[in-house]
Design an enzyme around this catalytic site. Structure first.
Site, PDB file in Angstrom:
ATOM      1  N   GLN A 184      14.278   2.304  16.710  1.00 51.11           N
ATOM      2  CA  GLN A 184      15.443   3.187  16.702  1.00 51.11           C
ATOM      3  C   GLN A 184      15.100   4.544  16.096  1.00 51.11           C
ATOM      4  O   GLN A 184      15.549   5.581  16.592  1.00 51.11           O
ATOM      5  CB  GLN A 184      16.585   2.540  15.910  1.00 51.11           C
ATOM      6  CG  GLN A 184      17.264   1.395  16.636  1.00 51.11           C
ATOM      7  CD  GLN A 184      18.552   0.993  15.955  1.00 51.11           C
ATOM      8  OE1 GLN A 184      18.827   1.382  14.826  1.00 51.11           O
ATOM      9  NE2 GLN A 184      19.358   0.200  16.634  1.00 51.11           N
TER      10      GLN A 184
ATOM     11  N   CYS B 256      13.796   1.457   6.085  1.00 54.86           N
ATOM     12  CA  CYS B 256      13.279   0.121   6.381  1.00 54.86           C
ATOM     13  C   CYS B 256      11.755   0.210   6.377  1.00 54.86           C
ATOM     14  O   CYS B 256      11.142   0.515   7.397  1.00 54.86           O
ATOM     15  CB  CYS B 256      13.796  -0.384   7.722  1.00 54.86           C
ATOM     16  SG  CYS B 256      13.120  -2.001   8.205  1.00 54.86           S
TER      17      CYS B 256
ATOM     18  N   THR C 152      20.250 -13.336   9.624  1.00 51.40           N
ATOM     19  CA  THR C 152      20.120 -12.231   8.662  1.00 51.40           C
ATOM     20  C   THR C 152      21.344 -12.074   7.759  1.00 51.40           C
ATOM     21  O   THR C 152      21.226 -11.734   6.590  1.00 51.40           O
ATOM     22  CB  THR C 152      19.832 -10.905   9.413  1.00 51.40           C
ATOM     23  OG1 THR C 152      19.686  -9.860   8.478  1.00 51.40           O
ATOM     24  CG2 THR C 152      20.946 -10.550  10.380  1.00 51.40           C
TER      25      THR C 152
ATOM     26  N   VAL D  36      22.026   8.751  11.331  1.00 48.54           N
ATOM     27  CA  VAL D  36      21.910   8.374   9.928  1.00 48.54           C
ATOM     28  C   VAL D  36      21.113   7.072   9.895  1.00 48.54           C
ATOM     29  O   VAL D  36      21.595   6.033  10.347  1.00 48.54           O
ATOM     30  CB  VAL D  36      23.296   8.192   9.272  1.00 48.54           C
ATOM     31  CG1 VAL D  36      23.137   7.715   7.840  1.00 48.54           C
ATOM     32  CG2 VAL D  36      24.075   9.501   9.307  1.00 48.54           C
ATOM     33  N   HIS D  37      19.893   7.150   9.383  1.00 51.14           N
ATOM     34  CA  HIS D  37      18.955   6.022   9.469  1.00 51.14           C
ATOM     35  C   HIS D  37      18.699   5.437   8.082  1.00 51.14           C
ATOM     36  O   HIS D  37      18.346   6.151   7.143  1.00 51.14           O
ATOM     37  CB  HIS D  37      17.635   6.492  10.083  1.00 51.14           C
ATOM     38  CG  HIS D  37      16.709   5.372  10.443  1.00 51.14           C
ATOM     39  ND1 HIS D  37      16.742   4.745  11.669  1.00 51.14           N
ATOM     40  CD2 HIS D  37      15.726   4.748   9.731  1.00 51.14           C
ATOM     41  CE1 HIS D  37      15.811   3.790  11.700  1.00 51.14           C
ATOM     42  NE2 HIS D  37      15.193   3.776  10.535  1.00 51.14           N
TER      43      HIS D  37
ATOM     44  N   HIS E 202      36.029  -1.555 -15.495  1.00 51.29           N
ATOM     45  CA  HIS E 202      37.410  -1.145 -15.751  1.00 51.29           C
ATOM     46  C   HIS E 202      37.474   0.030 -16.716  1.00 51.29           C
ATOM     47  O   HIS E 202      38.359   0.888 -16.591  1.00 51.29           O
ATOM     48  CB  HIS E 202      38.205  -2.336 -16.291  1.00 51.29           C
ATOM     49  CG  HIS E 202      38.502  -3.364 -15.244  1.00 51.29           C
ATOM     50  ND1 HIS E 202      39.778  -3.702 -14.867  1.00 51.29           N
ATOM     51  CD2 HIS E 202      37.677  -4.117 -14.470  1.00 51.29           C
ATOM     52  CE1 HIS E 202      39.724  -4.628 -13.918  1.00 51.29           C
ATOM     53  NE2 HIS E 202      38.449  -4.899 -13.668  1.00 51.29           N
ATOM     54  N   THR E 203      36.570   0.088 -17.689  1.00 56.77           N
ATOM     55  CA  THR E 203      36.546   1.232 -18.600  1.00 56.77           C
ATOM     56  C   THR E 203      36.286   2.512 -17.832  1.00 56.77           C
ATOM     57  O   THR E 203      36.996   3.521 -17.985  1.00 56.77           O
ATOM     58  CB  THR E 203      35.457   1.042 -19.676  1.00 56.77           C
ATOM     59  OG1 THR E 203      35.696  -0.164 -20.379  1.00 56.77           O
ATOM     60  CG2 THR E 203      35.447   2.211 -20.651  1.00 56.77           C
TER      61      THR E 203
ATOM     62  N   ASP F 159      26.449  -6.513   4.266  1.00 53.57           N
ATOM     63  CA  ASP F 159      25.982  -5.136   4.384  1.00 53.57           C
ATOM     64  C   ASP F 159      26.484  -4.371   3.165  1.00 53.57           C
ATOM     65  O   ASP F 159      27.684  -4.121   3.028  1.00 53.57           O
ATOM     66  CB  ASP F 159      26.514  -4.493   5.670  1.00 53.57           C
ATOM     67  CG  ASP F 159      25.815  -3.178   5.996  1.00 53.57           C
ATOM     68  OD1 ASP F 159      25.262  -2.561   5.064  1.00 53.57           O
ATOM     69  OD2 ASP F 159      25.820  -2.778   7.176  1.00 53.57           O
TER      70      ASP F 159
ATOM     71  N   ARG G 123      25.464  -1.293   2.230  1.00 52.22           N
ATOM     72  CA  ARG G 123      25.161   0.133   2.320  1.00 52.22           C
ATOM     73  C   ARG G 123      26.427   0.983   2.207  1.00 52.22           C
ATOM     74  O   ARG G 123      27.519   0.532   2.533  1.00 52.22           O
ATOM     75  CB  ARG G 123      24.464   0.434   3.652  1.00 52.22           C
ATOM     76  CG  ARG G 123      23.072  -0.156   3.756  1.00 52.22           C
ATOM     77  CD  ARG G 123      22.499   0.017   5.149  1.00 52.22           C
ATOM     78  NE  ARG G 123      23.243  -0.750   6.136  1.00 52.22           N
ATOM     79  CZ  ARG G 123      22.943  -0.771   7.429  1.00 52.22           C
ATOM     80  NH1 ARG G 123      21.917  -0.064   7.875  1.00 52.22           N
ATOM     81  NH2 ARG G 123      23.659  -1.504   8.271  1.00 52.22           N
TER      82      ARG G 123
ATOM     83  N   GLY H 102      36.495 -13.096  -7.286  1.00 51.31           N
ATOM     84  CA  GLY H 102      35.325 -13.885  -7.645  1.00 51.31           C
ATOM     85  C   GLY H 102      35.357 -14.298  -9.100  1.00 51.31           C
ATOM     86  O   GLY H 102      36.362 -14.169  -9.806  1.00 51.31           O
TER      87      GLY H 102
END
Length: 512
Positions: A360, A344, A405, A340-341, A229-230, A417, A419, A114
Site C-alpha cells: 500500500q 509497519c 489479527t 495517511v500511512h 480523572h485528575t 485498533d 490508533r 472494565g
C-alpha cells in the site's frame, strides 16, 4: 511494471501482480453502508496460471461493487466524525464547560465498565461551597481530592506521598486550612480548605498536615498524557476559563459502597441534571483545538518513485517524530490527494507478506507521483494498529496458533485498533490541506480525520494483491473492521491513471 486486466473499469488502479491471488466472493458490510457485492480474482490452481503469472500478467474474472447514495454520504459528510460530537449517551464537552462556569457539577467517567472503571463528581475548586462538599460526601467515597498542577504544589510545599506513577494518582500529604476551621472534617471546613488550596495567595503555613483534603498532582499535558480523572478534571476546569484547580470525589453505590455502575451514574446525572462526559471525548476535544505538532525540518527527498519534499514533525506530547512526504504545490489546499500511512516496520521495510502495508505504501507513492500533487503522512508509533513492535510480534505468534489479527490484539489485552489520527490531521492542516481525496480502504480514517478544519471529499481505494500469506489478514479486516476493498466513488483516480480500452473484449487494461 506488470499489469492486470479488468473486465470492468470501476477500479482504475495499478497492481503489482507478482503474488498469487485467490478467489472469493463476499458481501461487504460496514456500519451505515449497504452491502457491497464484491468478487475478486479467480485464479486456477494449475501450472498454466504459474506460467502466466511468470510472464507478467493474468486476468480477473469479475470485479463489481454496488454503489449507493448512503455509501457516498458515509465517506463525504458524517457529523459523528467531528471530535466535538459526544459518544452515544454522553453530554458534549461544551455542555460540561457551561455547567462548570455556572458553579455546577460534572460527572467524568472512563471509557468502559472494565475492572478500573470509575465515575467522579467534578467541580471547579474556586467555586466550591459547603453545600457542594456535602453533596460530594453523600454520593461519593467520602474522600475529597483537589487536582493541582505541580507548580502550585511546590509553592505550597506539598510533597508527594509516593513516587510518581503514570498508572495511578499522585497524592500529596492531606491538609486542612488553619483559618476558619475546627476539626477539618465537616463539609464547611473542607470547603474552606479547598478554597484555600485554589487561592494563588495561599502560603505553606496556611495549612495543617495531615488533614482531611487530599491534593493530587496533575500531569502536564493532562488527558493527552495520562488518561486519568485528575487530569480530566483540571483540563475541564481550565477549558471553562477558571483557575486550573479542581475538586474531585469518586462516586460509589449508595447501598453497598462499591464503585458506582454506569447505570447508577446515569441515574444520578438524570436526577440532578448533571452533565456526564467521557474522558475519550475530552481527549478528542483537546486534540482538535490545540496545536500538538511542530515542524522541525524540510528537505528535498529523491526516491525511486520521484522527487518529493520531506517535512519532519515532532509531537509536543511524546516527542515522537513523524514525516510528511509532499509532492507539488498544495496551493489553495483543495482536492488534495492524501494517504495517511501507519508505521509497519515488518511490512514497509522487511517486506512481510503477512500484511499489505508495504504494498500500500509503494502504491500510494506511485499514485501521488503520477498525480503530481499530494501528501503522504507517515505516522510513527502505529505498529500493530497501535500496540507496538514487540507486541505485534507476540500477536504474530498467536496468529500462527489460529487467532486472526483482531483476536490476537484482544488476547493481548489491547483494542482491535488503538490508533488515533489527530496528529495526522494537524500535520495536514499545517501543510495547508483543506479538502482531500483520501487514499484508504479503512472507513475509520474518515471519522478520525474529520473536524480538524479538514474535509474528505472522496475516497481512493488502495488495492494490492491478495496472497496466500495475507488473505486471512485482509479478510479479517474486511469482516471485522469494516475495510472496503473497492471504490465507493467512481472515477476518483481517473485523473492520474489512464485506462486503455480494448473494444474487442470490452475490458479495461491498466498499465504503468
Amino acid at each position: 511494471m506488470n499489469c492486470i486486466v479488468f473486465q470492468q473499469s470501476l477500479f482504475p488502479h495499478i497492481f503489482n501482480t507478482s503474488s498469487i491471488t485467490l478467489h472469493f466472493t463476499h458481501e461487504l458490510r460496514t456500519s451505515r453502508v449497504r452491502p457491497w457485492k464484491f468478487t475478486t480474482c479467480c485464479l486456477p490452481n494449475d501450472n498454466s496460471f504459474k506460467q502466466q503469472n511468470l510472464n507478467g500478467s493474468f486476468k480477473f474474472d469479475t470485479l463489481e461493487a454496488e454503489i449507493t447514495q448512503e455509501t457516498i454520504d458515509f465517506f463525504v459528510s458524517d457529523a459523528k466524525g467531528d471530535p466535538d460530537y459526544p459518544s452515544p449517551g454522553f453530554s458534549s464537552i461544551e455542555q460540561a464547560l457551561i455547567a462548570l462556569r455556572q458553579e455546577k457539577f460534572v460527572i467524568v467517567v472512563d471509557d468502559d465498565e472494565g475492572e478500573l472503571f470509575e465515575g467522579s463528581l467534578v467541580m471547579a475548586a474556586s467555586c466550591v461551597s459547603a453545600k457542594a462538599i456535602a453533596f460530594m460526601v453523600k454520593h461519593g467515597s467520602g474522600i475529597v481530592s483537589v487536582g493541582m498542577k505541580g507548580d502550585d504544589l511546590e509553592r505550597l510545599k506539598l510533597p508527594l506521598m509516593s513516587p510518581e506513577n503514570d498508572d495511578a494518582p499522585s497524592f500529596t500529604i492531606p491538609v486542612d486550612a488553619k483559618v476558619g476551621t475546627s476539626t477539618g472534617v465537616s463539609a464547611s471546613d473542607r470547603a474552606k480548605t479547598v478554597l484555600a488550596l485554589s487561592s494563588p495567595d495561599s502560603r505553606p503555613e496556611d495549612f495543617r498536615r495531615p488533614g482531611h483534603v487530599f491534593p493530587v498532582k496533575y500531569r502536564n499535558g493532562g488527558v493527552l498524557r495520562r488518561v486519568g480523572h485528575t487530569e480530566a478534571s483540571v483540563d475541564l476546569v481550565a477549558l471553562a476559563g477558571l483557575k486550573p484547580v479542581s475538586v474531585i470525589s469518586s462516586i460509589v453505590d449508595a447501598n453497598d459502597g462499591s464503585v458506582a455502575s454506569m447505570a447508577a451514574l446515569r441515574k444520578l446525572a438524570l436526577d440532578f441534571s448533571i452533565p456526564i462526559v467521557s474522558i475519550t471525548d475530552l481527549i478528542r476535544y483537546r486534540r482538535k483545538r490545540e496545536k500538538l505538532v511542530e515542524r522541525s525540518k524540510i528537505s528535498r527527498l529523491t526516491t525511486k518513485w520521484g522527487t518529493f519534499q520531506a517535512h519532519c514533525y515532532r509531537s509536543k506530547l511524546d516527542g515522537m517524530e513523524h514525516i510528511a512526504i509532499v509532492k507539488g504545490e498544495i496551493g489553495n489546499g483543495q482536492d488534495v490527494l492524501v494517504r495517511v500511512h501507519s508505521e509497519c516496520l515488518t511490512g514497509d521495510i522487511f517486506g512481510s507478506r503477512r500484511c499489505d502495508c508495504g504494498n500500500q505504501l509503494e502504491l500510494a507513492m506511485q499514485i501521488i507521483e503520477q498525480a503530481g500533487r499530494g501528501v503522504l503522512v507517515y505516522l510513527c508509533g502505529h505498529e500493530g494498529r497501535g500496540i507496538g513492535l514487540g507486541q505485534k510480534l507476540r500477536a504474530y505468534n498467536l496468529q500462527d496458533q489460529g487467532h486472526d489479527t483482531v483476536e490476537a490484539n484482544l488476547e493481548l489485552g489491547f483494542a482491535a485498533d488503538a490508533r488515533e489520527y489527530g496528529i495526522a490531521a494537524q500535520i495536514l492542516h499545517d501543510i495547508g490541506v483543506h479538502t482531500m481525496r483520501l487514499m484508504t480502504n479503512n472507513p475509520a480514517k474518515f471519522t478520525g480525520l474529520k473536524g480538524y478544519g479538514l474535509a474528505v471529499v472522496g475516497r481512493v481505494p488502495v488495492l494490492t494483491p491478495i496472497t496466500e500469506d495475507n488473505k486471512r489478514y485482509l479478510e479479517t479486516k474486511r469482516v471485522k473492521m469494516g475495510h472496503v476493498y473497492g471504490s465507493d466513488l467512481q472515477g476518483l483516480s481517473a485523473d492520474f491513471i489512464k485506462p486503455s480500452i480494448d473494444e474487442q473484449t470490452n475490458r479495461t487494461q491498466f498499465l504503468d
